[in-house]
Design a protein around this motif. Structure first.
Motif, PDB file in Angstrom:
ATOM      1  N   LEU A  47       0.834  -1.201   0.000  1.00 60.21           N
ATOM      2  CA  LEU A  47       0.000   0.000   0.000  1.00 60.21           C
ATOM      3  C   LEU A  47       0.869   1.252   0.000  1.00 60.21           C
ATOM      4  CD1 LEU A  47      -2.727  -1.135   2.546  1.00 60.21           C
ATOM      5  CD2 LEU A  47      -3.200  -0.412   0.205  1.00 60.21           C
ATOM      6  N   TYR A  48       1.921   1.240   0.805  1.00 61.23           N
ATOM      7  CA  TYR A  48       2.803   2.411   0.876  1.00 61.23           C
ATOM      8  C   TYR A  48       3.559   2.604  -0.435  1.00 61.23           C
ATOM      9  CZ  TYR A  48       6.021   5.844   2.860  1.00 61.23           C
ATOM     10  OH  TYR A  48       6.728   6.990   3.115  1.00 61.23           O
ATOM     11  N   GLN A  49       3.917   1.509  -1.071  1.00 56.77           N
ATOM     12  CA  GLN A  49       4.587   1.604  -2.372  1.00 56.77           C
ATOM     13  C   GLN A  49       3.691   2.301  -3.386  1.00 56.77           C
ATOM     14  OE1 GLN A  49       5.725  -2.171  -4.102  1.00 56.77           O
ATOM     15  NE2 GLN A  49       5.893  -1.284  -6.132  1.00 56.77           N
ATOM     16  N   PHE A  50       2.405   1.938  -3.406  1.00 56.34           N
ATOM     17  CA  PHE A  50       1.482   2.576  -4.341  1.00 56.34           C
ATOM     18  C   PHE A  50       1.206   4.029  -3.950  1.00 56.34           C
ATOM     19  CE2 PHE A  50      -0.948  -0.884  -6.829  1.00 56.34           C
ATOM     20  CZ  PHE A  50       0.241  -1.523  -7.126  1.00 56.34           C
ATOM     21  N   LEU A  51       1.166   4.302  -2.653  1.00 57.85           N
ATOM     22  CA  LEU A  51       0.965   5.664  -2.186  1.00 57.85           C
ATOM     23  C   LEU A  51       2.090   6.576  -2.642  1.00 57.85           C
ATOM     24  CD1 LEU A  51      -0.457   7.740  -0.234  1.00 57.85           C
ATOM     25  CD2 LEU A  51       1.019   6.814   1.571  1.00 57.85           C
ATOM     26  N   THR A  52       3.306   6.055  -2.659  1.00 63.84           N
ATOM     27  CA  THR A  52       4.490   6.875  -2.942  1.00 63.84           C
ATOM     28  C   THR A  52       5.025   6.667  -4.355  1.00 63.84           C
ATOM     29  OG1 THR A  52       5.967   5.151  -2.058  1.00 63.84           O
ATOM     30  CG2 THR A  52       5.134   6.795  -0.512  1.00 63.84           C
ATOM     31  N   ILE A  53       4.215   6.092  -5.226  1.00 66.42           N
ATOM     32  CA  ILE A  53       4.700   5.671  -6.536  1.00 66.42           C
ATOM     33  C   ILE A  53       5.199   6.840  -7.376  1.00 66.42           C
ATOM     34  CG2 ILE A  53       2.519   5.835  -7.821  1.00 66.42           C
ATOM     35  CD1 ILE A  53       4.893   2.834  -7.969  1.00 66.42           C
ATOM     36  N   LYS A  54       4.667   8.042  -7.121  1.00 68.82           N
ATOM     37  CA  LYS A  54       5.080   9.193  -7.924  1.00 68.82           C
ATOM     38  C   LYS A  54       6.433   9.738  -7.491  1.00 68.82           C
ATOM     39  CE  LYS A  54       1.132  11.401  -7.388  1.00 68.82           C
ATOM     40  NZ  LYS A  54       0.059  12.425  -7.483  1.00 68.82           N
ATOM     41  N   GLY A  55       6.927   9.259  -6.363  1.00 75.39           N
ATOM     42  CA  GLY A  55       8.296   9.577  -5.974  1.00 75.39           C
ATOM     43  C   GLY A  55       8.507  10.961  -5.408  1.00 75.39           C
ATOM     44  N   ASN A  61      -0.181  12.085   0.444  1.00 77.89           N
ATOM     45  CA  ASN A  61      -1.548  12.310   0.892  1.00 77.89           C
ATOM     46  C   ASN A  61      -2.391  11.063   0.697  1.00 77.89           C
ATOM     47  OD1 ASN A  61      -1.183  15.115   1.550  1.00 77.89           O
ATOM     48  ND2 ASN A  61      -1.144  15.542  -0.647  1.00 77.89           N
ATOM     49  N   LEU A  62      -2.924  10.530   1.805  1.00 82.62           N
ATOM     50  CA  LEU A  62      -3.767   9.344   1.780  1.00 82.62           C
ATOM     51  C   LEU A  62      -5.195   9.734   2.140  1.00 82.62           C
ATOM     52  CD1 LEU A  62      -4.267   6.244   1.755  1.00 82.62           C
ATOM     53  CD2 LEU A  62      -3.596   6.238   4.172  1.00 82.62           C
ATOM     54  N   GLY A  63      -6.136   9.456   1.244  1.00 86.67           N
ATOM     55  CA  GLY A  63      -7.545   9.699   1.506  1.00 86.67           C
ATOM     56  C   GLY A  63      -8.217   8.431   2.002  1.00 86.67           C
ATOM     57  N   ILE A  64      -9.051   8.558   3.014  1.00 88.38           N
ATOM     58  CA  ILE A  64      -9.732   7.413   3.613  1.00 88.38           C
ATOM     59  C   ILE A  64     -11.232   7.603   3.462  1.00 88.38           C
ATOM     60  CG2 ILE A  64     -10.121   6.100   5.728  1.00 88.38           C
ATOM     61  CD1 ILE A  64      -7.355   7.134   6.690  1.00 88.38           C
ATOM     62  N   VAL A  65     -11.883   6.670   2.779  1.00 85.75           N
ATOM     63  CA  VAL A  65     -13.329   6.702   2.573  1.00 85.75           C
ATOM     64  C   VAL A  65     -13.955   5.622   3.447  1.00 85.75           C
ATOM     65  CG1 VAL A  65     -15.206   6.353   0.923  1.00 85.75           C
ATOM     66  CG2 VAL A  65     -13.136   7.580   0.222  1.00 85.75           C
ATOM     67  N   MET A 117      -5.062  13.932  -3.321  1.00 88.44           N
ATOM     68  CA  MET A 117      -4.713  12.599  -2.843  1.00 88.44           C
ATOM     69  C   MET A 117      -3.783  11.852  -3.795  1.00 88.44           C
ATOM     70  SD  MET A 117      -6.153  12.445   0.078  1.00 88.44           S
ATOM     71  CE  MET A 117      -5.895  14.227   0.175  1.00 88.44           C
ATOM     72  N   ASP A 118      -2.878  11.092  -3.199  1.00 90.43           N
ATOM     73  CA  ASP A 118      -2.017  10.169  -3.949  1.00 90.43           C
ATOM     74  C   ASP A 118      -2.621   8.770  -3.985  1.00 90.43           C
ATOM     75  OD1 ASP A 118       0.255  11.979  -4.450  1.00 90.43           O
ATOM     76  OD2 ASP A 118       0.436  11.948  -2.260  1.00 90.43           O
ATOM     77  N   LEU A 119      -3.331   8.400  -2.932  1.00 95.03           N
ATOM     78  CA  LEU A 119      -4.027   7.116  -2.879  1.00 95.03           C
ATOM     79  C   LEU A 119      -5.302   7.321  -2.073  1.00 95.03           C
ATOM     80  CD1 LEU A 119      -2.615   3.573  -2.301  1.00 95.03           C
ATOM     81  CD2 LEU A 119      -4.476   4.351  -0.847  1.00 95.03           C
ATOM     82  N   ILE A 120      -6.392   6.698  -2.524  1.00 97.76           N
ATOM     83  CA  ILE A 120      -7.633   6.695  -1.767  1.00 97.76           C
ATOM     84  C   ILE A 120      -7.963   5.262  -1.395  1.00 97.76           C
ATOM     85  CG2 ILE A 120     -10.120   7.100  -1.861  1.00 97.76           C
ATOM     86  CD1 ILE A 120      -9.628   9.593  -3.437  1.00 97.76           C
ATOM     87  N   PHE A 121      -8.211   5.065  -0.096  1.00 97.98           N
ATOM     88  CA  PHE A 121      -8.524   3.746   0.448  1.00 97.98           C
ATOM     89  C   PHE A 121      -9.998   3.703   0.821  1.00 97.98           C
ATOM     90  CE2 PHE A 121      -9.058   0.774   3.948  1.00 97.98           C
ATOM     91  CZ  PHE A 121      -8.366  -0.353   3.512  1.00 97.98           C
ATOM     92  N   PHE A 122     -10.716   2.695   0.304  1.00102.27           N
ATOM     93  CA  PHE A 122     -12.130   2.504   0.596  1.00102.27           C
ATOM     94  C   PHE A 122     -12.277   1.395   1.640  1.00102.27           C
ATOM     95  CE2 PHE A 122     -11.954   4.374  -3.583  1.00102.27           C
ATOM     96  CZ  PHE A 122     -13.022   5.260  -3.611  1.00102.27           C
TER      97      PHE A 122
END
Length: 426
Positions: A47-55, A61-65, A117-122
């Motif tokens: 999950l962190y790898q995908f969150l930070t993929i843009k380097g 920024n992690l969005g939580i739904v 957001m860089d990643l949104i978690f549902f």
């Protein structure tokens, strides 16, 4: 299917209709089957790898739904605390859209937050709540994206945003022709499918979900709750070529949609059901049965590759490099005795036998004297029978990880048939 005996790499060609929005085919997502364990470091690292993929070098920024939850604020606090312990240099944002605040799906301040957001978690709960919160209805009665979902979709397609979900947050990600909303395997087989909530009967939304998983119908908490019967029933009812079921604490990881990998450190996996050569008997709600469903079960490290050729989707499957063809490596002569709770019934002491279906299927591949076995439902009025046949399939066995002594089994191309039987076999 043609066996490739002795080969570690097995290719299966599956054809499904190509989706018109081909630009979806390059996005990153993590689909978790529910019950994500707090100590699943491997999953949180992914999950962190995908969150930070843009380097970016400083902050993410992690969005939580949590709109699917019965208590969205409590769920938001839970996920914020959980992710904070794993994700450094990350700002957590609760996306305040839920059934008590549906209007926030068009609130400019909320939209501005989503856009960063860089990643949104549902999170988990009930996927129907996500439908209510993130879709709107136009003047003609058609379901359309809310401004919030439209922005998520835009940024996802532009590769500015990765998405992840667990439980209902994964179930919502499928598209048309159906998103599953409820039901138990036994009732699904006996009573059929309904496009409205109907107790323990199989129910679905015929407009689908968000559509970020466009390959087939999708289910979660899969083996633990014995949902094989209900997903096969749904795929057959809506005429979908194949269906996916993700076990708990397990993920199907999508990389640019050209490749998928299964991640599961507690023995879970991902089922794929291919109905291309299957045939049915009976009607939707009377004496229904199905024959020759091709079943694949992938475990940690197994991969799938997807390509589009001539308007159709081609899927190839590659077992983990730690696995070998199971032929000659079987541990048993005879398979386990017939199961009498093949769908892990909630009526049997609240699922006394979780994961019964993969247990029986994997054990069949891990024995050498027989190609077939059976399972029966715990319910007896009437009994439903499941026939497993590995004669056209191939199994693989190997270590969970190179540093582990745990052994996993995967298989491809097992045939399953389901039908009503007057009595159990012993």
């Amino acid at each position: 299917m043609r066996k490739l005996i002795g080969s570690v790499l097995l290719f299966i060609t599956l054809f499904v209709l190509c989706f018109s929005n081909n630009h979806v085919l390059s996005q990153r997502a993590i689909f978790i089957g529910g019950n994500l364990h707090e100590d699943n470091t491997l999953m949180f690292n992914k999950l962190y790898q995908f969150l930070t993929i843009k380097g970016k070098s400083n902050n993410y920024n992690l969005g939580i739904v949590t709109a699917a939850s019965e208590d969205p604020l409590d769920s938001a606090n839970y996920y914020t605390d959980l992710f904070s312990s794993y994700f450094p240099n990350t700002s957590m944002y609760w996306i305040p859209i839920d059934e008590q605040h549906i209007g926030n799906n068009s609130n400019p301040e909320v939209l501005a937050k989503i856009d960063r957001m860089d990643l949104i978690f549902f999170g988990g709960g009930d996927q129907s709540r996500l439908i209510n919160c993130f879709f709107m209805t136009d003047k003609s009665g058609n379901r359309i994206d809310s401004p919030a979902l439209s922005l998520i979709r835009k940024n996802y397609l532009a590769k500015k945003l990765a998405i992840a979900g667990t439980s209902a947050g994964t179930a919502i990600q499928c598209g048309k022709p159906a998103m599953i909303t409820g039901g138990v395997s036994y009732e699904a087989i006996i009573n059929g499918a309904f496009n409205y909530s109907n107790g323990d009967n199989l129910s679905f939304d015929n407009k689908g979900g968000f559509g970020f998983f466009p390959i087939g119908v999708l289910d979660t908490h899969f083996s633990e709750r014995g949902r094989q019967g209900r997903i096969i029933r749904l795929a057959s009812f809506v005429n979908e070529r194949y269906a996916f079921g993700i076990d708990e604490n397990t993920a199907l990881i999508q990389n640019d949609f050209t490749s998928y990998e299964v991640m599961g450190t507690t023995g879970g996996g991902v089922f794929i059901f291919d109905l291309l050569k299957s045939s049915t008997t009976g009607t939707n709600n009377k004496n229904w049965g199905i024959k020759n469903v091709s079943v694949t079960y992938l475990t940690n490290g197994d991969r799938m590759s997807v390509s589009i050729r001539n308007g159709k989707t081609e899927l190839s499957i590659e077992p983990s490099k730690l696995k070998r063809n199971i032929r000659g490596l079987e541990d048993h002569k005879e398979p386990l005795p017939y199961s009498h709770d093949i769908f892990s019934s909630p009526e049997n002491n609240d699922r006394e036998n979780p994961r019964e279906f993969p247990k029986i299927a994997c054990d069949l591949f891990n024995s050498y004297a027989s190609n077939t076995t059976k399972g029966f439902t715990f319910e007896t009025s009437p009994v439903v029978e499941v026939l497993f046949d590995k004669s056209e399939g191939i199994g693989f066995k190997g270590l969970l990880m190179s540093s582990s002594s745990t052994t996993l089994i995967s298989f491809v191309g097992m045939k399953v048939s389901i039908g009503i039987n007057a009595t159990r076999g012993f």
